[in-house]
Design an enzyme around this catalytic site. Sequence first.
Site, mmCIF file in Angstrom:
data_model
loop_
_atom_site.group_PDB
_atom_site.id
_atom_site.type_symbol
_atom_site.label_atom_id
_atom_site.label_comp_id
_atom_site.label_asym_id
_atom_site.label_seq_id
_atom_site.Cartn_x
_atom_site.Cartn_y
_atom_site.Cartn_z
ATOM 1 N N ARG A 260 0.846 -1.201 0.000
ATOM 2 C CA ARG A 260 0.000 0.000 0.000
ATOM 3 C C ARG A 260 0.877 1.246 0.000
ATOM 4 O O ARG A 260 1.833 1.345 0.775
ATOM 5 C CB ARG A 260 -0.918 0.005 1.230
ATOM 6 N N ARG A 275 1.914 0.547 10.330
ATOM 7 C CA ARG A 275 1.488 0.993 8.996
ATOM 8 C C ARG A 275 2.686 1.018 8.055
ATOM 9 O O ARG A 275 3.433 1.990 8.008
ATOM 10 C CB ARG A 275 0.845 2.384 9.089
ATOM 11 N N GLU A 347 -6.856 -1.933 15.467
ATOM 12 C CA GLU A 347 -7.424 -2.808 14.445
ATOM 13 C C GLU A 347 -6.430 -3.890 14.011
ATOM 14 O O GLU A 347 -5.277 -3.600 13.687
ATOM 15 C CB GLU A 347 -7.810 -1.974 13.218
ATOM 16 N N SER A 350 -10.474 -6.859 9.688
ATOM 17 C CA SER A 350 -11.662 -6.182 9.200
ATOM 18 C C SER A 350 -12.386 -7.172 8.305
ATOM 19 O O SER A 350 -11.798 -7.689 7.364
ATOM 20 C CB SER A 350 -11.239 -4.935 8.417
ATOM 21 N N ARG A 389 0.679 -7.029 12.549
ATOM 22 C CA ARG A 389 0.072 -6.476 13.762
ATOM 23 C C ARG A 389 -0.129 -7.552 14.822
ATOM 24 O O ARG A 389 -0.103 -7.277 16.022
ATOM 25 C CB ARG A 389 -1.256 -5.790 13.420
#
Length: 428
Positions: A260, A275, A347, A350, A389
Amino acid sequence: MHDIRFIRESPGAFDAGLKKRGLAPLSAELLEIDRLRRAAISGSEGLQAKRKALSQQIGIAKRKGEPADAAMAEVASLEEALKKGEADAARLDEQLTHRLEVLPNLPLDDVPEGADEHDNVEIRRHGNQRNFSFPPKDHVALGEATGEMDFASAVRISGSRFVFLKAHLARLERALAQFMLDLHTTEGGYTEVNPPLLVRDNAAYGVGQLPKFAEDMFHTDNGYWLVPTAEVPLTNLVNDTVLDEAALPLRFTAFTPCFRSEAGAAGKDTRGLIRLHQFPKVELVSVTTPEQSAAEHERMTGQAEEVLKRLGLPFRTIVLCGGDMGPASRKTYDIEVWLPGQNAYREISSCSNCGDYQARRMGARYRPKEGKGTRFLHTLNGSALAVGRTLVAVLENYQNEDGSVTVPEALRSYMGGLQSIPAPAAKK
RNA sequence: GGACAGGUGGCCGAGCGGUUUAAGGCACACGCUUGGAAAGCGUGCGUGGUGUAACAGCCACCGCGGGUUCGAAUCCCGCCCUGUCCGCCA
């Protein structure tokens, strides 16, 4: 992609869905384009029918050796109107498509109202936050102390938002991925897939990444996109197909790196593994009938939660409000893991039910056992889990005062029986 | 990278300027037959759009986009994709 017929039949429900997304009503405007479009199509088709009939007459006449000048002259006189009619119809049709394809999916009725993450609703918690007898460190402090989490080298070689994991941490990441895949394939009924990481435009379009989110993905100079999630290749496994209902549901899982560009995230979460431009993730994708998708969504979320339960990591599950959901989703659960180093839930998964939104874009249909024709499939995707994570969560939750980290029971067989990742060597 | 061959409905496959309204087969559905099944026989069966109360009807679609023509799956041009062989390569 929305079905204009649904908007025609239920403009109120459509606008209500948009409102839940924080968007202004659009049905009146879209229906006006649709009205013009249909008028243009009707006009154009009438002329086409005329031309076709005349051409057939010409063919018959010529066959018989009779003159066909009158009919040919009549067709010629239609020429201009035909061209204009076809162009108008095509232009309006395209206009409608362009308007529809950038709109987000409509939230389900049980999705809470709200503008942003503050309006998300917690629906359950699991596990107790550990009481530390010492101030817990964050994962960066723990990892850099041993040198097994190396951001400095990554900066020299790749830039910011990349990392080298080494030795125990590299193995821990591999162990986590393997543990997750084994759980999903043996108990969850998912088929393990090792997909391509470079995809074409049409695949990115099919799941809704394009045209809106081009800048969030990396692009190669010969036209490929690096997958931002394995959802892209896995979901596209059913693109341009018509499945038999008996084959459903399909369940796929994959462990892949995700790429990303984080174009809009400058300055956010700059610390550590949270991130990155490249991160590892185990993904779940299900393909179902419309009737199955809601139950499958719960099942998938449960599958993701199961990973955290087995790892002994405390978490909570929330349902996202209309304003915070991704565009393709009609309902999303986020799972947030407790991170003592940040003193916060963050988070880690998801899980989204996309309904037929992606299926329409991809051309993914099935043939129902009963009844005629084909219907669009429903697609779902979820992380189970974001492996980087999860590694963060393991380090922070299982740390000891000396900087060593106890290996969770469930992972030990994947770590060669290792009980604990050693503390950093004492400074000399 | 080079050369060649191809892209037709869920699948296979014929068609290569006008009765194609895309043959035929497989698969699927229903019926007949049967003790039951298989086989066989019969019927139905592409997608999208438009249209209709619902049918009907109409239009488009033969990889995509242009062009030629009264008329294009069929001819021409460009592009995309797939396969095979050669080259390169882990």
